[in-house]
Design a protein around this motif. Sequence first.
Motif, PDB file in Angstrom:
ATOM      1  N   CYS A   5       0.819  -1.221   0.000  1.00  0.00           N
ATOM      2  CA  CYS A   5       0.000   0.000   0.000  1.00  0.00           C
ATOM      3  C   CYS A   5       0.847   1.263   0.000  1.00  0.00           C
ATOM      4  O   CYS A   5       0.518   2.231  -0.674  1.00  0.00           O
ATOM      5  CB  CYS A   5      -0.953  -0.003   1.188  1.00  0.00           C
ATOM      6  SG  CYS A   5      -2.230  -1.260   1.006  1.00  0.00           S
ATOM      7  N   HIS A  49      -1.393   3.403  -2.417  1.00  0.00           N
ATOM      8  CA  HIS A  49      -2.818   3.085  -2.283  1.00  0.00           C
ATOM      9  C   HIS A  49      -3.525   4.180  -1.492  1.00  0.00           C
ATOM     10  O   HIS A  49      -2.997   4.710  -0.524  1.00  0.00           O
ATOM     11  CB  HIS A  49      -2.992   1.746  -1.551  1.00  0.00           C
ATOM     12  CG  HIS A  49      -4.376   1.200  -1.655  1.00  0.00           C
ATOM     13  ND1 HIS A  49      -4.915   0.369  -0.697  1.00  0.00           N
ATOM     14  CD2 HIS A  49      -5.334   1.363  -2.607  1.00  0.00           C
ATOM     15  CE1 HIS A  49      -6.146   0.038  -1.059  1.00  0.00           C
ATOM     16  NE2 HIS A  49      -6.415   0.622  -2.215  1.00  0.00           N
ATOM     17  N   CYS A  88      -5.378   4.522   1.035  1.00  0.00           N
ATOM     18  CA  CYS A  88      -5.894   3.886   2.244  1.00  0.00           C
ATOM     19  C   CYS A  88      -5.004   4.294   3.411  1.00  0.00           C
ATOM     20  O   CYS A  88      -3.911   4.814   3.205  1.00  0.00           O
ATOM     21  CB  CYS A  88      -5.922   2.362   2.082  1.00  0.00           C
ATOM     22  SG  CYS A  88      -4.355   1.544   2.459  1.00  0.00           S
ATOM     23  N   CYS A 147      -3.381  -4.255   2.076  1.00  0.00           N
ATOM     24  CA  CYS A 147      -4.321  -4.083   3.194  1.00  0.00           C
ATOM     25  C   CYS A 147      -5.470  -5.093   3.149  1.00  0.00           C
ATOM     26  O   CYS A 147      -6.218  -5.224   4.116  1.00  0.00           O
ATOM     27  CB  CYS A 147      -4.859  -2.654   3.244  1.00  0.00           C
ATOM     28  SG  CYS A 147      -5.720  -2.106   1.766  1.00  0.00           S
TER      29      CYS A 147
END
Length: 160
Positions: A65, A70, A72, A116
Motif C-alpha cells: 500500500c 494506495h 488507504c 491491506c
Amino acid sequence: MDVLTPEQRRHNMSRIRGKDTKLELMLRRGLHAAGLRFRLHSRDLPGRPDLVFPRHRAVVLVHGCFWHGHDCPMCKMPATRPEFWAAKLDGNRTRDWRTAEALRAAGWRLLTVWECSLKGPARLPLDMALRRCADFIRGEEGQAELTGDWAGRVRAAKQT
Ligand SMILES: [Zn+2]
C-alpha cells in the motif's frame, strides 16, 4: 490515526521494493490449493506480474500500500521529506497505471491485490480474500482490485 509506529515504518521502508514475499506466498499457496496453476514473474509481460494464469488469461499483481500509493490509511506520507515521497509515489502510481494499460492492451485480465486486504487492521478473512481472487481468475471481468475492508472497520468502530 497513525496505523504504523515509526519503527514499523522504518522497517517497511527498509524492505520496500514493493515485493511483500510473505503475502505473495500466502496467496500462492491458497490459489494453488484452489486448483489454479500459475507462472511467476513472467519476464515477457509488462511489469513482470507476480502471478500469471495463462489458461485464464489473467494476471495478479500484489501491491504494497505504501510503495504503490494506495488511497488507504496504510499509505501514510512520512514526516521527513514529504515532497520527495509524494513525487516518488506519484511516479510509482503512473508506472503502475501504464503497466495495467499495457497488460490490458495485450489482452490480459488484471487483478490488483492490495496489501491491506491481506494484512493490517482492515484485512479480509483469508478464505474470503482467496475466494474473491479465485472467482476473478476463473471469471470474465477485465480488471478488479482487492482492498481491505476500511468501510467495515469504520462501521465496527461506530457500533462500539
Ligand atoms: Zn491499502
